[in-house]
Design a protein around this motif. Structure first.
Motif, PDB file in Angstrom:
ATOM      1  N   ASP A  19     -13.476  -0.794  -2.949  1.00  0.00           N
ATOM      2  CA  ASP A  19     -13.487  -2.263  -2.361  1.00  0.00           C
ATOM      3  C   ASP A  19     -14.653  -2.967  -2.967  1.00  0.00           C
ATOM      4  O   ASP A  19     -15.530  -2.501  -2.989  1.00  0.00           O
ATOM      5  N   ILE A  79       2.319   1.789  -3.408  1.00  0.00           N
ATOM      6  CA  ILE A  79       1.329   2.257  -4.285  1.00  0.00           C
ATOM      7  C   ILE A  79       1.165   3.568  -4.163  1.00  0.00           C
ATOM      8  O   ILE A  79       0.942   4.603  -5.082  1.00  0.00           O
ATOM      9  N   HIS A 106      -4.053  -2.401  -3.997  1.00  0.00           N
ATOM     10  CA  HIS A 106      -4.553  -1.409  -4.865  1.00  0.00           C
ATOM     11  C   HIS A 106      -5.063  -0.193  -3.949  1.00  0.00           C
ATOM     12  O   HIS A 106      -5.358  -0.306  -2.822  1.00  0.00           O
ATOM     13  N   TYR A 154      -9.208   2.544  -5.579  1.00  0.00           N
ATOM     14  CA  TYR A 154     -10.320   1.601  -6.390  1.00  0.00           C
ATOM     15  C   TYR A 154     -11.362   1.262  -5.299  1.00  0.00           C
ATOM     16  O   TYR A 154     -10.775   1.274  -4.069  1.00  0.00           O
ATOM     17  N   THR A 191       0.865  -1.092   0.159  1.00  0.00           N
ATOM     18  CA  THR A 191       0.020   0.009   0.035  1.00  0.00           C
ATOM     19  C   THR A 191       0.856   1.405   0.100  1.00  0.00           C
ATOM     20  O   THR A 191       0.593   2.225  -0.650  1.00  0.00           O
ATOM     21  N   ARG A 251      -4.961   6.719  -8.885  1.00  0.00           N
ATOM     22  CA  ARG A 251      -5.197   5.238  -8.421  1.00  0.00           C
ATOM     23  C   ARG A 251      -3.746   4.474  -8.969  1.00  0.00           C
ATOM     24  O   ARG A 251      -3.194   4.909  -9.682  1.00  0.00           O
ATOM     25  N   GLY A 252      -3.801   3.303  -8.421  1.00  0.00           N
ATOM     26  CA  GLY A 252      -2.762   2.471  -8.537  1.00  0.00           C
ATOM     27  C   GLY A 252      -2.841   1.015  -8.054  1.00  0.00           C
ATOM     28  O   GLY A 252      -3.853   0.896  -7.181  1.00  0.00           O
ATOM     29  N   VAL A 253      -2.319   0.013  -8.760  1.00  0.00           N
ATOM     30  CA  VAL A 253      -2.455  -1.299  -8.419  1.00  0.00           C
ATOM     31  C   VAL A 253      -1.027  -1.824  -8.536  1.00  0.00           C
ATOM     32  O   VAL A 253      -0.162  -1.574  -9.198  1.00  0.00           O
ATOM     33  N   TRP A 258       0.220  -6.010  -9.271  1.00  0.00           N
ATOM     34  CA  TRP A 258      -0.136  -7.521  -9.462  1.00  0.00           C
ATOM     35  C   TRP A 258       1.220  -8.191  -9.629  1.00  0.00           C
ATOM     36  O   TRP A 258       2.234  -7.737 -10.117  1.00  0.00           O
ATOM     37  N   LEU A 292      -3.720  -9.984  -7.824  1.00  0.00           N
ATOM     38  CA  LEU A 292      -4.047  -8.461  -7.389  1.00  0.00           C
ATOM     39  C   LEU A 292      -3.388  -8.648  -6.006  1.00  0.00           C
ATOM     40  O   LEU A 292      -4.041  -9.160  -5.026  1.00  0.00           O
TER      41      LEU A 292
END
Length: 82
Positions: free
Chosen positions: A81, A49, A76, A79, A46, A60-62, A64, A73
């Motif tokens: 939940d 990100i 993130h 985004y 977290t 926003r970001g993720v 993977w 995933l």
């Protein structure tokens, strides 16, 4: 005209320096979180990100992670939940 060219170069170098300093500060923050987290992967991901979002001026970001032939995933921010 030479003065304006020099002023432009100084302004560009100043912007570049500020960007590098921001990246170094973000790296230091991430390293602090990692050292304090007891290697809690969710906290570390977290933080990574959030830092990437800030550095990229994103919303926003993720992250993977690959496992075999699939992506999972891992974290993130920004985004909803589900």
């Amino acid at each position: 005209m030479g003065t304006l060219g020099a002023e432009g170069k100084i302004a560009a170098l100043s912007q570049e320096l500020n960007a590098v300093l921001q990246q170094q500060a973000a790296t230091a923050d991430v390293l602090k979180i990692i050292s304090r987290s007891g290697f809690d992967l969710d906290t570390v991901l977290t933080t990574l990100i959030k830092t990437a979002i800030q550095l990229c001026d994103a919303t926003r970001g993720v992250i993977w992670l690959p496992k075999g032939e699939q992506l999972f995933l891992a974290g993130h921010v920004g985004y909803p939940d589900e």
